[in-house]
Design a protein around this motif. Sequence first.
Motif, PDB file in Angstrom:
ATOM      1  N   UNK B  51      83.160  -0.468   9.655  1.00 49.02           N
ATOM      2  CA  UNK B  51      82.639  -1.187   8.488  1.00 49.02           C
ATOM      3  C   UNK B  51      82.048  -2.528   8.847  1.00 49.02           C
ATOM      4  N   UNK B  52      82.342  -3.530   8.006  1.00 50.37           N
ATOM      5  CA  UNK B  52      81.784  -4.864   8.179  1.00 50.37           C
ATOM      6  C   UNK B  52      82.899  -5.895   8.046  1.00 50.37           C
ATOM      7  N   UNK B  53      82.707  -7.006   8.707  1.00 55.04           N
ATOM      8  CA  UNK B  53      83.664  -8.109   8.588  1.00 55.04           C
ATOM      9  C   UNK B  53      82.908  -9.360   8.178  1.00 55.04           C
ATOM     10  N   UNK B  54      83.578 -10.199   7.389  1.00 56.33           N
ATOM     11  CA  UNK B  54      82.996 -11.483   6.999  1.00 56.33           C
ATOM     12  C   UNK B  54      83.833 -12.580   7.647  1.00 56.33           C
ATOM     13  N   UNK B  55      83.212 -13.365   8.470  1.00 53.53           N
ATOM     14  CA  UNK B  55      83.910 -14.488   9.097  1.00 53.53           C
ATOM     15  C   UNK B  55      83.642 -15.746   8.276  1.00 53.53           C
ATOM     16  N   UNK B  56      84.657 -16.581   8.142  1.00 47.15           N
ATOM     17  CA  UNK B  56      84.506 -17.819   7.376  1.00 47.15           C
ATOM     18  C   UNK B  56      84.860 -17.669   5.917  1.00 47.15           C
ATOM     19  N   UNK B  58      86.901 -17.496   2.370  1.00 44.67           N
ATOM     20  CA  UNK B  58      87.989 -18.231   1.716  1.00 44.67           C
ATOM     21  C   UNK B  58      89.210 -17.335   1.577  1.00 44.67           C
ATOM     22  N   UNK B  59      88.966 -16.070   1.369  1.00 44.45           N
ATOM     23  CA  UNK B  59      90.043 -15.112   1.121  1.00 44.45           C
ATOM     24  C   UNK B  59      89.850 -13.915   2.036  1.00 44.45           C
ATOM     25  N   UNK B  60      90.911 -13.188   2.335  1.00 44.68           N
ATOM     26  CA  UNK B  60      90.747 -11.999   3.170  1.00 44.68           C
ATOM     27  C   UNK B  60      89.747 -11.030   2.550  1.00 44.68           C
ATOM     28  N   UNK B  61      88.967 -10.438   3.387  1.00 43.11           N
ATOM     29  CA  UNK B  61      87.933  -9.523   2.921  1.00 43.11           C
ATOM     30  C   UNK B  61      88.484  -8.101   2.957  1.00 43.11           C
ATOM     31  N   UNK B  62      88.625  -7.507   1.798  1.00 40.25           N
ATOM     32  CA  UNK B  62      89.027  -6.110   1.777  1.00 40.25           C
ATOM     33  C   UNK B  62      87.844  -5.308   1.267  1.00 40.25           C
ATOM     34  N   UNK B  63      87.432  -4.354   2.010  1.00 41.59           N
ATOM     35  CA  UNK B  63      86.232  -3.620   1.638  1.00 41.59           C
ATOM     36  C   UNK B  63      86.404  -2.161   1.992  1.00 41.59           C
ATOM     37  N   UNK B  64      85.535  -1.349   1.394  1.00 41.41           N
ATOM     38  CA  UNK B  64      85.634   0.082   1.664  1.00 41.41           C
ATOM     39  C   UNK B  64      84.788   0.499   2.861  1.00 41.41           C
ATOM     40  N   UNK B  65      84.221  -0.472   3.556  1.00 39.26           N
ATOM     41  CA  UNK B  65      83.489  -0.165   4.773  1.00 39.26           C
ATOM     42  C   UNK B  65      81.992  -0.024   4.591  1.00 39.26           C
ATOM     43  N   UNK B  66      81.530   0.013   3.356  1.00 37.58           N
ATOM     44  CA  UNK B  66      80.094   0.156   3.138  1.00 37.58           C
ATOM     45  C   UNK B  66      79.430  -1.218   3.147  1.00 37.58           C
ATOM     46  N   UNK B  73      81.286  -8.614  -1.521  1.00 41.18           N
ATOM     47  CA  UNK B  73      82.332  -9.533  -1.079  1.00 41.18           C
ATOM     48  C   UNK B  73      81.721 -10.832  -0.553  1.00 41.18           C
ATOM     49  N   UNK B  74      80.608 -10.709   0.143  1.00 40.76           N
ATOM     50  CA  UNK B  74      79.926 -11.889   0.676  1.00 40.76           C
ATOM     51  C   UNK B  74      79.481 -12.814  -0.463  1.00 40.76           C
ATOM     52  N   UNK B  75      78.949 -12.202  -1.500  1.00 40.48           N
ATOM     53  CA  UNK B  75      78.513 -12.978  -2.664  1.00 40.48           C
ATOM     54  C   UNK B  75      79.706 -13.701  -3.296  1.00 40.48           C
ATOM     55  N   UNK B  76      80.802 -12.988  -3.380  1.00 39.25           N
ATOM     56  CA  UNK B  76      82.010 -13.571  -3.949  1.00 39.25           C
ATOM     57  C   UNK B  76      82.514 -14.729  -3.092  1.00 39.25           C
ATOM     58  N   UNK B  77      82.511 -14.516  -1.775  1.00 32.50           N
ATOM     59  CA  UNK B  77      83.006 -15.570  -0.869  1.00 32.50           C
ATOM     60  C   UNK B  77      82.114 -16.814  -0.928  1.00 32.50           C
ATOM     61  N   UNK B  78      80.811 -16.592  -0.966  1.00 33.38           N
ATOM     62  CA  UNK B  78      79.890 -17.735  -1.058  1.00 33.38           C
ATOM     63  C   UNK B  78      80.137 -18.501  -2.352  1.00 33.38           C
ATOM     64  N   UNK B  79      80.369 -17.763  -3.421  1.00 36.37           N
ATOM     65  CA  UNK B  79      80.637 -18.407  -4.712  1.00 36.37           C
ATOM     66  C   UNK B  79      81.930 -19.217  -4.647  1.00 36.37           C
ATOM     67  N   UNK B  80      82.955 -18.668  -4.017  1.00 37.48           N
ATOM     68  CA  UNK B  80      84.225 -19.394  -3.903  1.00 37.48           C
ATOM     69  C   UNK B  80      84.035 -20.724  -3.162  1.00 37.48           C
ATOM     70  N   UNK B  81      83.232 -20.710  -2.108  1.00 36.53           N
ATOM     71  CA  UNK B  81      82.969 -21.948  -1.376  1.00 36.53           C
ATOM     72  C   UNK B  81      82.272 -22.971  -2.277  1.00 36.53           C
TER      73      UNK B  81
END
Lengths: 96, 289
Positions: B51-56, B58-66, B73-81
């Motif tokens: 799958x994919x990993x997001x480094x940096x 805010x929260x652990x990235x749990x994804x279904x691999x797509x 998740x990336x959009x969510x993480x950017x928003x959290x920052x």
Amino acid sequence: MDSVSLADDRPCRSAGLLECEVLDETLVYLDATGQAVALNRSAREIWKLCGGGRSIVDMGNELGRRYGVPGGALLPDIQRTVRRMRALGLLEVPES
Amino acid sequence: VLAVGCAGRQVLIEAREPRVRRAVAATFGQACQPPQGNPIARLTLRRVRGGYAILGSCEPHSADGTLADALRSLRYQATLHLIAVRPDLVWLHAAAVARDGRALLIAGPGGSGKSSLATELVGVGFRYLGDDVIPLDPVRGIAYPFPVTPTVRSRPSGPLPREAVATLPRFAVALDAIRVAPGPVPVGLVLFPGYARRLGEVRPWPPARTAVDLIRHCLNFKQHGEHMVRALCSLAATWPAIGLRFDDAGRAAQALAAAVANGRAAARAAAESLPRQYGRGDDGAALSD
């Protein structure tokens, strides 16, 4: 206590609530649960009377005088509103 | 490296594979900006085994691999920052569009029609601010653009349970820069969308209920508690609000646009002038109640 006695119980606003006036309505925020409740004009009038000194019958008489209607006619609405507010944690109804 | 910006701050997003980088750019759309220095965070989307990993994050990235899930998740993480670096703003789960210098804020839960209505409103001349997260300045009552690419659900006509709506496929609606609001816009009207079986229905939204619903859709409410309650109550007291229930977002957008354009530029007047029911009849004429 599921029901609210018309003559005996004297509903009182719960402690630790934040009240904010929003035009002619009121928002009540319960910090303990993080819940916010909107009171329209009618509910707000009843809410303001819940100081622990009045029974539901007293409230009916007071609102009836204010609006020129028999107090008894308002009792079902007031009782229902008080019951709902209590269920939401806005009111305490100490047993008399 | 792409820079995603909102409210004067930027998050850098790095993706090395060209295909992934294109997908990231398409996801953030008009929220991508030229890098300005002093980014608040750097996120790296990287392909890993399975799958994919997001480094940096805010929260652990749990994804279904797509990739689609990683992009969400990336959009969510950017928003959290962004939320973390601008706690002074009220971050709402909402969409927004603007016209004549006033923003229409569309607040509601997922599946209520925010994105569909916002994109249809852009189609009839409104400028786009965002379809999912809108930051507000609680003192000045202005909405900042966060114009990530809107995604709308392809839904059949008719009622669906909320759980079913959430599973409907979403597709992105690419927007040109010209259709995006270039800067913050004062909010002129708040709209709470919902589903109506047949006719579009408009009803005034009481001010205290507006405040309650804004609290419900506030993403950083817990950080502020009582302070935020007071701020949102103040805003709700000054903003007109309506509930708009519809089945056809296109017709709902046309009714809103007509009300705004028809000599009633102010959003308050537009809200008051909307017929309570509209859209009935083969000729599409609005009905007055």
